[in-house]
Design a protein around this motif. Sequence first.
Motif, short mmCIF file in Angstrom:
data_model
loop_
_atom_site.label_atom_id
_atom_site.label_comp_id
_atom_site.label_asym_id
_atom_site.label_seq_id
_atom_site.Cartn_x
_atom_site.Cartn_y
_atom_site.Cartn_z
N GLY A 168 0.78 -1.23 0.00
CA GLY A 168 0.00 0.00 0.00
C GLY A 168 0.81 1.28 0.00
O GLY A 168 0.25 2.37 0.16
N PHE A 169 2.11 1.19 -0.19
CA PHE A 169 2.93 2.39 -0.28
C PHE A 169 2.71 3.05 -1.64
O PHE A 169 2.56 2.36 -2.65
CB PHE A 169 4.41 2.06 -0.11
N ILE A 170 2.71 4.37 -1.63
CA ILE A 170 2.61 5.13 -2.88
C ILE A 170 3.80 6.08 -2.97
O ILE A 170 4.39 6.46 -1.96
CB ILE A 170 1.29 5.93 -2.97
N ILE A 171 4.14 6.46 -4.18
CA ILE A 171 5.22 7.42 -4.40
C ILE A 171 4.67 8.81 -4.15
O ILE A 171 3.70 9.23 -4.79
CB ILE A 171 5.78 7.29 -5.83
N GLU A 172 5.28 9.52 -3.20
CA GLU A 172 4.88 10.90 -2.92
C GLU A 172 5.70 11.90 -3.71
O GLU A 172 5.26 13.00 -3.97
CB GLU A 172 5.01 11.21 -1.43
N GLY A 173 6.92 11.55 -4.05
CA GLY A 173 7.77 12.48 -4.79
C GLY A 173 9.11 11.86 -5.10
O GLY A 173 9.43 10.75 -4.67
N THR A 174 9.88 12.60 -5.86
CA THR A 174 11.22 12.18 -6.26
C THR A 174 12.24 13.10 -5.60
O THR A 174 12.09 14.32 -5.64
CB THR A 174 11.39 12.23 -7.79
N LEU A 175 13.25 12.49 -5.02
CA LEU A 175 14.36 13.22 -4.41
C LEU A 175 15.52 13.18 -5.40
O LEU A 175 16.17 12.14 -5.57
CB LEU A 175 14.74 12.58 -3.08
N ALA A 176 15.75 14.30 -6.09
CA ALA A 176 16.77 14.34 -7.14
C ALA A 176 18.17 14.29 -6.54
O ALA A 176 18.44 14.90 -5.50
CB ALA A 176 16.61 15.62 -7.97
N GLN A 177 19.04 13.52 -7.19
CA GLN A 177 20.43 13.35 -6.75
C GLN A 177 20.50 13.08 -5.25
O GLN A 177 21.31 13.64 -4.52
CB GLN A 177 21.27 14.57 -7.12
N TYR A 178 19.68 12.16 -4.79
CA TYR A 178 19.53 11.87 -3.37
C TYR A 178 20.77 11.26 -2.75
O TYR A 178 21.09 11.51 -1.60
CB TYR A 178 18.33 10.94 -3.18
N SER A 179 21.48 10.44 -3.53
CA SER A 179 22.60 9.70 -2.97
C SER A 179 23.69 9.53 -4.02
O SER A 179 23.41 9.52 -5.22
CB SER A 179 22.11 8.33 -2.51
N PHE A 180 24.91 9.40 -3.55
CA PHE A 180 26.04 9.10 -4.42
C PHE A 180 26.30 7.61 -4.35
O PHE A 180 26.58 7.07 -3.27
CB PHE A 180 27.27 9.90 -3.95
N ARG A 181 26.14 6.92 -5.47
CA ARG A 181 26.26 5.46 -5.51
C ARG A 181 27.12 5.05 -6.69
O ARG A 181 26.82 5.40 -7.83
CB ARG A 181 24.86 4.83 -5.63
N ASP A 182 28.16 4.31 -6.41
CA ASP A 182 28.99 3.72 -7.45
C ASP A 182 29.46 4.75 -8.48
O ASP A 182 29.40 4.52 -9.68
CB ASP A 182 28.25 2.56 -8.11
N GLY A 183 29.87 5.92 -8.01
CA GLY A 183 30.45 6.93 -8.89
C GLY A 183 29.50 7.93 -9.51
O GLY A 183 29.93 8.77 -10.29
N GLN A 184 28.21 7.85 -9.16
CA GLN A 184 27.27 8.82 -9.73
C GLN A 184 26.13 9.10 -8.77
O GLN A 184 25.85 8.33 -7.87
CB GLN A 184 26.72 8.31 -11.07
N TYR A 185 25.48 10.24 -8.97
CA TYR A 185 24.32 10.59 -8.17
C TYR A 185 23.09 9.87 -8.71
O TYR A 185 22.93 9.72 -9.92
CB TYR A 185 24.08 12.10 -8.17
N VAL A 186 22.25 9.40 -7.79
CA VAL A 186 21.03 8.69 -8.18
C VAL A 186 19.84 9.30 -7.44
O VAL A 186 19.97 9.82 -6.34
CB VAL A 186 21.13 7.18 -7.90
N ASP A 187 18.69 9.21 -8.08
CA ASP A 187 17.45 9.72 -7.51
C ASP A 187 16.77 8.66 -6.66
O ASP A 187 16.98 7.46 -6.86
CB ASP A 187 16.47 10.13 -8.63
N SER A 188 15.95 9.12 -5.75
CA SER A 188 15.13 8.22 -4.93
C SER A 188 13.70 8.71 -4.91
O SER A 188 13.44 9.89 -5.12
CB SER A 188 15.64 8.19 -3.47
N TYR A 189 12.82 7.77 -4.66
CA TYR A 189 11.43 8.12 -4.38
C TYR A 189 11.25 8.17 -2.87
O TYR A 189 11.83 7.37 -2.14
CB TYR A 189 10.46 7.06 -4.92
N ILE A 190 10.39 9.07 -2.42
CA ILE A 190 9.87 9.00 -1.07
C ILE A 190 8.53 8.30 -1.22
O ILE A 190 7.69 8.71 -2.03
CB ILE A 190 9.74 10.38 -0.39
N MET A 191 8.39 7.18 -0.51
CA MET A 191 7.14 6.42 -0.57
C MET A 191 6.53 6.39 0.82
O MET A 191 7.24 6.34 1.82
CB MET A 191 7.40 4.99 -1.07
#
Length: 164
Positions: free
Chosen positions: A136-159
């Motif tokens: 029942g989780f829903i995506i509330e928004g996107t967190l741009a460049q949320y984390s640095f992973r394996d040499g690049q920034y990646v986005d995350s969803y807040i659910m």
Amino acid sequence: MNFTIRRAEPGDYEAVRQVYAGPKAVWGTLQLPFSSLEQWRKRLAEPPEGYFSLVACVEHEVVGQLGLHTFPNRPRRRHVGQIGMAVRDDWQGKGIGTALMQAAVDLADKWLNLTRIELEVYTDNAPAIRLYEKFGFIIEGTLAQYSFRDGQYVDSYIMTRLRR
């Protein structure tokens, strides 16, 4: 698959570290590679108030961990819990994540009276997103460049999952 969910004990620290040490777990969480045993020992032996750590075990072997962080000392956020979890690389896709999520949702709904559960998940982690949507989780928004992973920034969803 026969496994159990229980509260994590301080002696589980080595096994929990192994859960988060796998390449898939490092890729899918905010954990860094090469975490120390002492870091995990302290995390399990001295949890902050309002933190519930669950482990999934096959026989007596820990194969997954979920943390549910609550806010007992923040009056305006007492209704909220935040989840972080990982399943050991060799046990992914076998129902461990579903069992951990079910236990966390039951704890939140039936015992802690939480009405909002939050989590962050990388936008490219499709299996995790499907798991959370199943509960029942829903995506509330996107967190741009949320984390640095394996040499690049990646986005995350807040659910979030709301219980009304």
